[in-house]
Scaffold this motif. Structure first.
Motif, PDB file in Angstrom:
ATOM      1  N   LYS A   1       0.844  -1.211   0.000  1.00  0.00           N
ATOM      2  CA  LYS A   1       0.000   0.000   0.000  1.00  0.00           C
ATOM      3  C   LYS A   1       0.867   1.245   0.000  1.00  0.00           C
ATOM      4  N   GLY A   2       0.429   2.244  -0.746  1.00  0.00           N
ATOM      5  CA  GLY A   2       1.174   3.501  -0.822  1.00  0.00           C
ATOM      6  C   GLY A   2       0.562   4.329  -1.922  1.00  0.00           C
ATOM      7  N   PRO A   3       0.938   5.605  -2.010  1.00  0.00           N
ATOM      8  CA  PRO A   3       0.297   6.492  -2.987  1.00  0.00           C
ATOM      9  C   PRO A   3       0.521   6.052  -4.433  1.00  0.00           C
ATOM     10  N   ASN A   4       1.618   5.351  -4.693  1.00  0.00           N
ATOM     11  CA  ASN A   4       1.904   4.947  -6.069  1.00  0.00           C
ATOM     12  C   ASN A   4       1.477   3.524  -6.394  1.00  0.00           C
ATOM     13  N   ARG A   5       0.780   2.865  -5.458  1.00  0.00           N
ATOM     14  CA  ARG A   5       0.372   1.485  -5.752  1.00  0.00           C
ATOM     15  C   ARG A   5      -0.584   1.491  -6.949  1.00  0.00           C
ATOM     16  N   PRO A   6      -0.337   0.626  -7.932  1.00  0.00           N
ATOM     17  CA  PRO A   6      -1.326   0.529  -9.020  1.00  0.00           C
ATOM     18  C   PRO A   6      -2.692   0.185  -8.432  1.00  0.00           C
ATOM     19  N   ARG A   7      -3.757   0.690  -9.079  1.00  0.00           N
ATOM     20  CA  ARG A   7      -5.105   0.408  -8.545  1.00  0.00           C
ATOM     21  C   ARG A   7      -5.402  -1.073  -8.593  1.00  0.00           C
ATOM     22  N   LEU A   8      -4.854  -1.736  -9.606  1.00  0.00           N
ATOM     23  CA  LEU A   8      -5.110  -3.175  -9.761  1.00  0.00           C
ATOM     24  C   LEU A   8      -3.773  -3.877  -9.977  1.00  0.00           C
ATOM     25  N   VAL A   9      -3.442  -4.797  -9.073  1.00  0.00           N
ATOM     26  CA  VAL A   9      -2.195  -5.559  -9.203  1.00  0.00           C
ATOM     27  C   VAL A   9      -2.559  -7.033  -9.398  1.00  0.00           C
ATOM     28  N   ILE A  10      -2.068  -7.595 -10.478  1.00  0.00           N
ATOM     29  CA  ILE A  10      -2.429  -8.979 -10.828  1.00  0.00           C
ATOM     30  C   ILE A  10      -1.166  -9.834 -10.869  1.00  0.00           C
ATOM     31  N   GLY A  11      -1.189 -10.937 -10.129  1.00  0.00           N
ATOM     32  CA  GLY A  11      -0.069 -11.877 -10.154  1.00  0.00           C
ATOM     33  C   GLY A  11      -0.439 -13.112 -10.950  1.00  0.00           C
ATOM     34  N   PHE A  12       0.554 -13.844 -11.369  1.00  0.00           N
ATOM     35  CA  PHE A  12       0.352 -15.141 -11.993  1.00  0.00           C
ATOM     36  C   PHE A  12       0.947 -16.189 -11.056  1.00  0.00           C
ATOM     37  N   ALA A  13       0.355 -17.349 -11.014  1.00  0.00           N
ATOM     38  CA  ALA A  13       0.884 -18.399 -10.153  1.00  0.00           C
ATOM     39  C   ALA A  13       1.017 -19.669 -10.973  1.00  0.00           C
ATOM     40  N   ALA A  14       2.237 -20.089 -11.174  1.00  0.00           N
ATOM     41  CA  ALA A  14       2.480 -21.351 -11.875  1.00  0.00           C
ATOM     42  C   ALA A  14       2.623 -22.424 -10.806  1.00  0.00           C
TER      43      ALA A  14
END
Ligand code: C5P
Length: 222
Positions: free
Chosen positions: A136-149
């Motif tokens: 969390k912080g002012p520059n956090r992208p609104r949407l963060v998506i990870g991939f899980a292999a």
């Protein structure tokens, strides 16, 4: 400046493996081809997004219309990701090496005799780029998506990973060797959001990219 439903949106995609040097000629790496990340970058650019694609070593051409930044190691990838934001959306498809050799030998490590003991390799953890982006912080992208292999307990492991990393969505896939997914043209994924687990049918990586880009477009417009 492009037109389309994602015009004006700054989107980061990380892709490919990282190479972690042992000496000037050897490295630790993994089997990621970069195809899913490159397909996503292309799909998002097609919808008008300003896409920054940060990729480890792969043998794919950069998609048209994206800003392409190449790197080798996890720490180089981290520097490019952190130095080129902020982003509205970040999608981490890169298979970043979890560990790197603690020391990179300045010269090729030599085998001096046939029966010499193998040199020990001490590993140290790499920075977790997805977890850092999710903080969390002012520059956090609104949407963060990870991939899980994953190779087992795909949904369980990926759900735990979503919470551990602090990202918003996880796209999980089963990369067991019999699936042919790693390095192949097709993918079968499960989209895990805070309130849903959605199984998608097996489809081409380009179609996974299009479907995910469409979902992101809807999410951003809500
Ligand atoms: O390696 P792991 O299974 O934890 O990776 C899951 C997700 O985390 C992927 O989205 C990958 O791109 C990201 N990741 C990262 N930096 C790392 C390790 C993984 O961004 N050092």
């Amino acid at each position: 400046c492009q037109a389309g439903p994602l015009a004006g949106r700054r989107i980061l995609v990380t892709a490919g493996p990282t190479h972690e040097p042992l000496d000037p000629v050897r490295y630790l790496a993994n089997r990621s081809s970069g195809q899913q990340g490159f397909a996503l970058a292309a799909g998002l650019a097609d919808l008008g997004a300003s896409v920054t694609l940060v990729s480890g070593p792969v043998s794919l051409p950069a998609p048209a219309g994206v800003t392409f930044l190449a790197c080798e190691t996890a720490r180089e990838m981290q520097a490019l990701v952190m130095g080129n934001g902020p982003f509205d959306v970040a999608i981490c498809t890169a298979a970043v090496a979890d560990w790197r050799p603690e020391h990179e030998a300045g010269q090729k490590i030599k085998k001096t005799g046939a029966y010499d003991a193998a040199p020990p390799i001490t590993l140290v953890p790499n920075p977790d780029i997805l977890a850092e982006l999710s903080t969390k912080g002012p520059n956090r992208p609104r949407l963060v998506i990870g991939f899980a292999a994953e190779t087992e307990n795909v949904i369980g492991n990926a759900t735990a990973k979503r919470q551990r990393k602090g990202c918003d969505w996880i796209v999980a896939n089963d990369v067991s060797p019999q699936t042919g997914i790693m390095g192949g043209m097709e993918n079968q994924v499960v989209l895990i959001t805070p309130d849903n687990v959605e199984q998608w049918p097996r489809m081409s990586k380009a179609d996974v990219a299009k479907k995910l880009a469409a979902r992101i477009t809807v999410w951003l417009s809500e």
